[in-house]
Design an enzyme around this catalytic site. Structure first.
Site, PDB file in Angstrom:
ATOM      1  N   GLN A 266       0.751  -1.594  -0.384  1.00 33.22           N
ATOM      2  CA  GLN A 266      -0.083  -0.122  -0.021  1.00 33.22           C
ATOM      3  C   GLN A 266       1.132   1.120   0.140  1.00 33.22           C
ATOM      4  O   GLN A 266       1.444   0.956   0.491  1.00 33.22           O
ATOM      5  CB  GLN A 266      -1.530  -0.329   1.231  1.00 33.22           C
ATOM      6  CG  GLN A 266      -1.788  -1.127   1.268  1.00 33.22           C
ATOM      7  CD  GLN A 266      -3.016  -0.994  -0.166  1.00 33.22           C
ATOM      8  OE1 GLN A 266      -3.225   0.257  -0.489  1.00 33.22           O
ATOM      9  NE2 GLN A 266      -3.199  -2.509  -0.465  1.00 33.22           N
ATOM     10  N   TYR A 292      -5.704 -12.832  -4.079  1.00 25.76           N
ATOM     11  CA  TYR A 292      -4.825 -11.487  -4.674  1.00 25.76           C
ATOM     12  C   TYR A 292      -4.132 -10.684  -3.279  1.00 25.76           C
ATOM     13  O   TYR A 292      -3.667 -10.012  -2.902  1.00 25.76           O
ATOM     14  CB  TYR A 292      -5.396 -10.529  -5.149  1.00 25.76           C
ATOM     15  CG  TYR A 292      -6.377 -10.818  -5.982  1.00 25.76           C
ATOM     16  CD1 TYR A 292      -5.984 -10.813  -7.986  1.00 25.76           C
ATOM     17  CD2 TYR A 292      -8.237 -10.892  -6.456  1.00 25.76           C
ATOM     18  CE1 TYR A 292      -6.563 -11.555  -8.852  1.00 25.76           C
ATOM     19  CE2 TYR A 292      -8.427 -11.422  -6.774  1.00 25.76           C
ATOM     20  CZ  TYR A 292      -8.243 -11.587  -8.264  1.00 25.76           C
ATOM     21  OH  TYR A 292      -8.983 -11.711  -9.023  1.00 25.76           O
ATOM     22  N   GLU A 313      -1.830 -16.312  -4.171  1.00 25.22           N
ATOM     23  CA  GLU A 313      -1.195 -14.873  -5.195  1.00 25.22           C
ATOM     24  C   GLU A 313      -0.308 -15.719  -6.473  1.00 25.22           C
ATOM     25  O   GLU A 313       0.580 -16.903  -5.972  1.00 25.22           O
ATOM     26  CB  GLU A 313      -0.079 -14.290  -4.292  1.00 25.22           C
ATOM     27  CG  GLU A 313       0.752 -12.867  -5.129  1.00 25.22           C
ATOM     28  CD  GLU A 313      -0.022 -12.287  -5.127  1.00 25.22           C
ATOM     29  OE1 GLU A 313      -0.015 -12.263  -7.120  1.00 25.22           O
ATOM     30  OE2 GLU A 313      -1.092 -11.492  -5.082  1.00 25.22           O
ATOM     31  N   ASP A 356      -8.564  -8.431  -2.767  1.00 24.63           N
ATOM     32  CA  ASP A 356      -7.886  -7.226  -2.909  1.00 24.63           C
ATOM     33  C   ASP A 356      -7.599  -7.381  -5.111  1.00 24.63           C
ATOM     34  O   ASP A 356      -6.644  -7.122  -5.004  1.00 24.63           O
ATOM     35  CB  ASP A 356      -7.070  -7.071  -2.337  1.00 24.63           C
ATOM     36  CG  ASP A 356      -6.579  -5.501  -2.561  1.00 24.63           C
ATOM     37  OD1 ASP A 356      -6.945  -5.194  -3.016  1.00 24.63           O
ATOM     38  OD2 ASP A 356      -5.496  -5.296  -1.704  1.00 24.63           O
ATOM     39  N   CYS A 383      -9.713  -0.783  -5.772  1.00 25.53           N
ATOM     40  CA  CYS A 383      -9.038   0.221  -5.902  1.00 25.53           C
ATOM     41  C   CYS A 383      -9.555   1.403  -6.960  1.00 25.53           C
ATOM     42  O   CYS A 383      -9.677   2.417  -7.676  1.00 25.53           O
ATOM     43  CB  CYS A 383      -7.681   0.560  -5.258  1.00 25.53           C
ATOM     44  SG  CYS A 383      -7.149  -0.604  -7.362  1.00 25.53           S
ATOM     45  N   GLU A 418      -9.660   3.941  -2.095  1.00 24.25           N
ATOM     46  CA  GLU A 418      -9.367   2.142  -2.104  1.00 24.25           C
ATOM     47  C   GLU A 418     -11.236   2.717  -0.815  1.00 24.25           C
ATOM     48  O   GLU A 418     -11.231   2.989  -0.236  1.00 24.25           O
ATOM     49  CB  GLU A 418      -8.191   2.407  -0.939  1.00 24.25           C
ATOM     50  CG  GLU A 418      -8.505   0.804  -1.135  1.00 24.25           C
ATOM     51  CD  GLU A 418      -7.268   0.333  -1.742  1.00 24.25           C
ATOM     52  OE1 GLU A 418      -6.725  -0.810  -1.680  1.00 24.25           O
ATOM     53  OE2 GLU A 418      -7.040   0.771  -2.834  1.00 24.25           O
TER      54      GLU A 418
END
Length: 427
Positions: A266, A292, A313, A356, A383, A418
């Site tokens: 982030q 993710y 991931e 995410d 996002c 976000e």
């Protein structure tokens, strides 16, 4: 054309109407009367540039950055910060309703940030100096960002939204470029600062790999003593040379996270803890799945509250960091694969799914598949409000309802935001 701005919309523009067409104009405020020049015209759609403000909003303020409206980085420096938060909440609510038919009438809990000095990551482009009366200066290079909607460089001397360490690094590199002390093949610098704003990862991208790379590495470390790890990269030949450990350590919610050169973390150094606490919340149970997962920012704290956590991931660089960060967490399993493949194979009952995804949101069919998995709770971190709205519509049709909406302003002065949406399966 002269027109009145009716509202702000997602993407940074203000919206108005003229001669039956919807007109989008940047750097404006609702209620302002402006003169705008069309730059893209379709049947009932006009994208325009702002020529001048005829009647200014009482909210309009002077931008502190001398490059505002030229550099393509910021959209809202002419708007006081509290007003930015209000407009973003309105834009989020309207986007959920318009695109996803998600008519959320409840509170949008808004989490503000210090409005400047917040970014821990920046990418600076480097190009030859275009104009100079000095023949020697013409052979030097400039650093900055691309102009809005362009690949033309906007040279900069400062950037008020980056952290103090990044600002110092920018100035040192800029001085070295002006003095001709860095390789002529250098095209981009990416810097990432740790959570203490004390150590840096630096990626240097070249159009051709420089000779005497070791000497240049020493020069970079002299210019920026805070460099912890330095990577030279020539994309055309996929050549890379590493000088350093390859990662820095960032702290969040009392956990230590290894973050490597090509991993995502982030970018707002002030709101990471709040974001993680909101995502994890009071959830607990037997099995949770983090899709993710990145370097494990949510997976690691979830592993303290669930008997098992499956972290998914696909990025190889992030997986290396994720596996390292997961090593001390009992019950945390890492699966290296595309999310869409993994969710087809998970058969066990899940208490919680956290996802995410990138700006594009979920792949076609994935939202419906997640809904069919039947987890009691889903927490969607996004996002990009338009793709969030699209995916939420599918999940609501699949038997879920929205329980809460949080807006984290990780990107002050820009239109980006976000969003954390918590869903629960209907009884």
């Amino acid at each position: 054309m002269e027109l009145k701005i009716e509202k702000l919309v997602y993407g940074g523009d203000g919206l108005g109407h003229e001669s039956g067409a919807t007109v989008f104009v940047p750097y404006v405020l609702p209620g302002e009367v402006v003169v705008a020049a069309p730059i893209e015209t379709k049947k009932k759609f006009v994208r325009a540039s702002l020529e001048r403000v005829v009647t200014a909003s009482a909210e309009r303020t002077a931008a502190p950055c001398p490059y505002f409206s030229v550099c393509g980085g910021c959209n809202y420096q002419h708007i006081p910060y509290d007003a930015q938060l209000s407009y973003k909440a309105e834009i989020l609510r309207e986007t959920l309703r318009r695109i996803g038919r998600v008519d959320w009438a409840g509170e949008i809990a808004t989490h503000g940030s210090p409005p400047y000095g917040y970014r821990n990551r920046a990418q600076w482009k480097i190009r030859p100096r275009e104009k100079s009366a000095d023949a020697a200066a013409k052979k030097t290079y400039e650093i900055g960002y691309f102009r809005a909607n362009s690949t033309v460089l906007c040279p900069i001397e400062q950037c008020p939204i980056v952290s103090p360490l990044l600002e110092r690094s920018l100035k040192s590199i800029r001085s070295a470029l002006a003095a001709g002390e860095l390789p002529r093949e250098l095209r981009e610098i990416e810097v990432f600062a740790d959570s203490a704003d004390a150590k840096l990862l630096l990626n240097a991208t070249f159009a051709g790999f420089p000779a005497r790379a070791n000497e240049h590495a020493t020069k970079f470390r002299t210019l920026v003593p805070e460099i912890e790890s330095l990577l030279f990269h020539e994309p055309a030949r996929e050549r890379m040379e590493l000088d350093g450990p390859g990662f820095v350590t960032c702290e969040a919610v009392g956990e230590q996270f290894r973050v490597g050169h090509f991993s995502f973390f982030q970018v707002n150094r002030f709101l990471t803890d709040q974001l993680v606490r909101t995502v994890v919340g009071d959830a607990s149970g037997t099995v949770a799945c983090d899709l993710y997962a990145g370097v494990g920012l949510f997976s690691v704290p979830l592993a303290r509250k669930f008997q098992r956590v499956i972290a998914v991931e696909s990025n190889p660089a992030a997986v290396r960091d994720l596996e390292s960060n997961a090593a001390q967490s009992a019950g945390l399993t890492v699966r290296t694969a595309e999310v869409e493949r993994v969710i087809e194979r998970i058969k066990e009952k899940l208490d919680l799914i956290v996802l995410d995804p990138p700006r594009a949101g979920l792949e076609p069919g994935a939202a419906a598949r997640l809904a069919r998995m039947g987890a009691q709770r889903i927490t969607y971190v996004s996002c990009e409000p338009p793709t969030l709205a699209r995916d939420l519509a599918v999940m609501l049709q699949g038997g879920y309802e929205v329980r809460s909406v949080d807006l984290f302003d990780l990107f002050p002065q820009t239109f980006h935001m976000e969003t954390v949406v918590k869903l629960e399966r209907r009884a």
